[in-house]
Design a protein around this motif. Structure first.
Motif, short mmCIF file in Angstrom:
data_model
loop_
_atom_site.label_atom_id
_atom_site.label_comp_id
_atom_site.label_asym_id
_atom_site.label_seq_id
_atom_site.Cartn_x
_atom_site.Cartn_y
_atom_site.Cartn_z
N SER A 85 41.53 30.56 34.53
CA SER A 85 41.84 31.67 34.10
C SER A 85 42.17 32.89 35.06
N TYR A 86 42.61 33.82 34.69
CA TYR A 86 43.08 34.82 35.61
C TYR A 86 41.96 35.36 36.41
N PRO A 87 40.80 35.85 35.64
CA PRO A 87 39.86 36.38 36.62
C PRO A 87 39.30 35.28 37.59
N ALA A 88 39.29 34.05 37.46
CA ALA A 88 38.97 33.05 38.47
C ALA A 88 40.01 33.00 39.53
N MET A 89 41.38 33.10 38.97
CA MET A 89 42.07 33.19 40.16
C MET A 89 41.97 34.36 41.12
N LEU A 90 41.52 35.52 40.60
CA LEU A 90 41.52 36.74 41.29
C LEU A 90 40.29 36.39 42.31
N GLY A 91 38.95 35.79 41.89
CA GLY A 91 37.92 35.46 42.54
C GLY A 91 38.41 34.56 43.71
N GLU A 92 39.36 33.46 43.50
CA GLU A 92 39.75 32.72 44.31
C GLU A 92 40.43 33.51 45.45
N MET A 93 41.32 34.61 45.36
CA MET A 93 41.99 35.11 46.25
C MET A 93 41.14 35.75 47.36
N PHE A 94 40.23 36.43 46.61
CA PHE A 94 39.17 37.11 47.52
C PHE A 94 38.63 36.19 48.36
N SER A 95 38.02 35.06 47.90
CA SER A 95 37.06 34.02 48.37
C SER A 95 38.02 33.42 49.78
N THR A 96 39.40 33.29 49.32
CA THR A 96 40.13 32.65 50.58
C THR A 96 40.24 33.85 51.56
N ALA A 97 40.48 34.83 51.25
CA ALA A 97 40.75 36.11 52.08
C ALA A 97 39.20 36.23 53.15
N PHE A 98 38.28 36.12 52.45
CA PHE A 98 36.95 36.40 52.93
C PHE A 98 36.44 35.00 53.80
N THR A 99 37.39 34.02 54.15
CA THR A 99 37.03 32.58 54.39
C THR A 99 36.02 32.73 55.71
N GLY A 100 35.36 31.57 55.60
CA GLY A 100 34.29 31.25 56.63
C GLY A 100 33.52 30.03 56.24
N ALA A 101 32.70 29.64 57.16
CA ALA A 101 32.10 28.40 56.94
C ALA A 101 30.52 28.69 56.80
N TRP A 363 31.33 34.56 39.24
CA TRP A 363 31.06 35.90 38.88
C TRP A 363 32.03 36.80 38.12
N MET A 364 33.46 36.81 38.70
CA MET A 364 34.70 37.33 38.07
C MET A 364 34.79 36.91 36.68
N THR A 365 34.69 35.71 36.38
CA THR A 365 35.08 35.01 35.22
C THR A 365 33.85 35.45 34.21
N GLU B 49 29.45 41.19 26.63
CA GLU B 49 30.88 41.22 26.43
C GLU B 49 31.54 41.39 27.43
N GLY B 50 32.82 41.01 27.50
CA GLY B 50 33.51 41.18 28.67
C GLY B 50 33.86 42.52 29.26
N GLU B 51 33.76 42.61 30.40
CA GLU B 51 34.07 44.01 31.21
C GLU B 51 35.74 44.09 31.74
N SER B 52 35.98 45.23 32.00
CA SER B 52 37.24 45.34 32.41
C SER B 52 37.28 45.19 34.16
#
Lengths: 474, 474
Positions: A85-101, A363-365, B49-52
């Protein structure tokens, strides 16, 4: 690549991704490449000097995309879905940027705290009892896959059993050699693999095809008796909400009750990798009957619940059952937060040490779909499976093997002269590359064709086209 | 969220990520939040409900970012680095978009073939012998972490040992209870955890602080003798290129030779999780001396080699050593490509079934840095560690515990009156949140402060500032 070059390349990448999703229905679902295709397209060595983004981008089109099997295609009806889903893809973008172990709380507090919160959200939404929430003795953790959850459960169960048995020395060594994990002949292979990894025996309890391939209490009781008569020690049982081949629902209440009457140290694990998603809808809540017997429960957000792979959510009623047996804290991992006991260190709930920020995409999804959004998605898939089922029901050349479960339809196909052509139809359909379906064999040897709906891209018209494509082959 | 809303949100996200990286040096490295902070900021339930996107974005700033410990900060000198790079981030974006549970070749051919190719590229670049390449009997696979690689190695070693020992029934059960994995008292805890998961004994061979904490042949030989005298059966040895506490280099040639003379079935695993990155530079190639004895070798691209977590590269000399013991193929996973034997199914090289397209970020990073780009990055980090070492060497209040290794400096700090204040300095420095360093205890009980350079964001000025910040505390 500097920041501005990245910005430009990333914008272009977003555009490419949007186009990829727009065109999913027009392209093949299964890749057409032959084994070894990529070797012919790429050099044998890493380049000595760095190359430009334009060169990489060109190879993405030339070499990478043709080799993809498109799980997000509206014509993907194989295995179980792996939603995106698009929200999950946005979440992964930030997760990748904030990378750490982020192996412990101090290594990035939000990685831990977000995970606790969204797993509690999920537990509530699918109706797990209060005892599986973090505010009690339990809690949830994100594993990479249901396989990893199974390994964690088997290992923790094994160690708990040995510790509570209060054996020592040679006795312990003897006991380890006698431990046996139990599942049914319809359980996903991940339980067998977990037993192999943990070095314990595995026993598969037969299910009855006439009883919808469910694991029931009586044959489990008999298995316990037989195994004990052989000198083996049952310590773990896996029951499923949605087995792989035919989406069977084991009788968790019976299984749990028989485990409990046999040996209170037996660990009951519920594999709801696929079926767990449906629990968000009221009409499926009764699949959880008996859940209070379970030590652990696992479901995949990355299958049918719109979060990109990987995101497998494991819950336990007693978190100390994990942390007592999976914790190691050498000096370089010690810190005040851990020593205070006020925080969760998820490294002690899982196999590896390091971990990604996987809760962010979840969370974003959850935020952007909400409970109602998930329900709509699940019910829409189920309706599409029912549509497919009604289409094949109207034609005598199809024989439904099990009543449709959730969004899975299992059936056989016969030629006009009555010959079983299920495998040929599945192979020919897949050879066409447009559709992807799965051929499988049930535990009693029936070859079946499995059609699963579940992609958010799939419309009713795709289901009808699939039916028509099959009609042309029979 | 439709395609256009996603495009807009994704552009905004890219801008936010670029800003995040630009500001890394100005913000704290360690998060200042208190345990439980997030619970106060987020609701107790998933929204109905979904949020923005705007609502989610606002919470990203308000709730998520304050809870991050910033591993990419130029002032992150703790543990070992977990590098990030723009090319790797682009790779993850596409990998996420192309999501699926690509467990076998047909499930997305490029996921398998790209992995084989880039692991061969890496093997050549770091100087692994020909036998570790896919064109021979060996090959590489991406695991999620060095911990998972260790579990895979221990389990495959255990099963190979038992199978080749040709024991049966009760004998096998006896043998399983006697197996012992061996590492040194400086090996990373992942080996101990792997032994725990596999249900085998673990023995730690002591190292000599005067010999730089290296695992040597003679004490290993003695350990073999002692263990056998106790009726135990050594089957696995882990040697390291870069141990965690002090970055020790075990004598692989001695260790391998002693293993071989003792029992040719003993599996030698090389944990080069951190040190493996340096092997790309000619000046470190001799750390591989004795590699021909190794059954498996693992290094993390996600530590010091610019690929975002997770990406741990495991190589074996005999791939059948993995596939003989980790393969399960139920009917729903069978397909013509697998049956033909022409393709690799990496599910049989790892613990879980499903897998992400992790090679894509590795490929993009390799393409855009090239061999020279990686060398420059490694050498730059090493120079910065040498700079820090030269700064503390000039001050009698610092005592260097081990000669600097790669980009790690280990030292003790003393007050003007000669009191050991190492732990206080480390704790006080970390409490300031600006810098992140690690306090650890060596195997002979010395408390040390570890400073590791390795972030591409770190400039010489950050190293000097760190030194000055420590000076203010002593």
């Amino acid at each position: 690549m500097d920041a501005e070059e990245f910005r430009k390349a990333a914008y272009e990448s977003i555009d490419k991704i949007v186009d990829y999703y727009k065109n999913l229905g027009e392209n093949n679902t299964i890749s057409s490449v032959e084994p070894g295709y990529l070797k012919a397209l790429l050099p044998e060595q890493m380049p000595n000097e760095g190359e430009s983004w334009d060169a990489v981008k060109a190879d993405l089109d030339r070499a990478v995309i043709p080799g993809l099997t498109n799980w997000q295609s509206p014509n993907f009806f194989a295995f179980f879905p792996a939603n995106s889903s698009y929200p999950a893809m946005l979440g992964e973008m930030f997760s990748t940027a904030f990378t750490g172990a982020a192996f412990s709380w101090i290594c990035s507090p939000v990685v831990t705290e977000m995970e606790t919160i969204v797993l509690d959200w999920l537990a509530k939404a699918i109706g797990l009892p209060e005892s599986f929430l973090s505010r009690g003795t339990g809690g949830g953790v994100i594993q990479g896959s249901a396989s990893e959850a199974a390994i964690v459960a088997v290992v923790a169960a094994r160690e708990r059993y040995i510790q509570e048995s209060k054996v020592s020395g040679q006795e312990e060594s003897d006991l380890r050699g006698k431990l046996v994990a139990i599942c049914s002949d319809n359980t996903h292979s991940s339980t067998e693999k977990a037993a192999k990894i943990a070095g314990v025996h595995l026993h598969k309890v037969p299910t009855d095809p006439k009883d919808n391939y469910r694991l029931r209490g009586a044959p489990l009781r008999k298995a316990f008796q037989d195994l004990k008569a052989q000198g083996l020690v049952p310590f773990f049982v896996c029951a499923s909400i949605g087995t792989t081949t035919i989406c069977g629902f084991d009788a968790i209440d019976e299984v749990g009750s028989v485990c409990k009457e046999t040996d209170s140290l037996i660990w009951l694990h519920i594999d709801a990798a696929y079926g767990g998603a449906a629990l968000i809808c009221e009409e499926y809540k009764d699949l959880l009957k008996g859940i209070e017997y379970a030590d652990s429960f696992d479901m995949n957000m990355h299958k049918w619940m719109l979060v990109n792979f990987d995101c497998s959510c494991m819950f336990v009623q007693q978190r100390t059952n994990l942390t007592d047996h999976l914790t190691l804290t050498p000096s370089y991992l010690r810190n005040d937060a851990t020593d205070s006991g006020l925080v969760i260190d998820y490294k002690d709930w899982q196999l590896p040490l390091g971990r990604r920020f996987r809760s962010l995409k979840m969370w974003m999804t959850m935020r952007m779909y909400g409970v109602e959004g998930f329900k709509n998605h699940i019910r829409r898939s189920v309706k599409q499976a029912e549509l497919f089922n009604s289409l094949i029901s109207s034609n005598a050349q199809f024989r439904i093997v099990t009543e449709p479960r959730l969004a899975l339809v299992c059936f056989q196909v016969f030629s006009k002269s009555g010959e079983d052509i299920t495998k040929t139809v599945a192979d020919t359909l897949n050879a066409g590359k447009k559709y992807f379906v799965t051929y499988a064999v049930t535990s009693d040897g029936k070859g079946i064709l499995r059609v699963v709906t579940g992609s958010p891209q799939t419309q009713d018209e795709h289901v009808k086209s699939l039916y028509n494509a099959i009609l042309e082959l029979i």
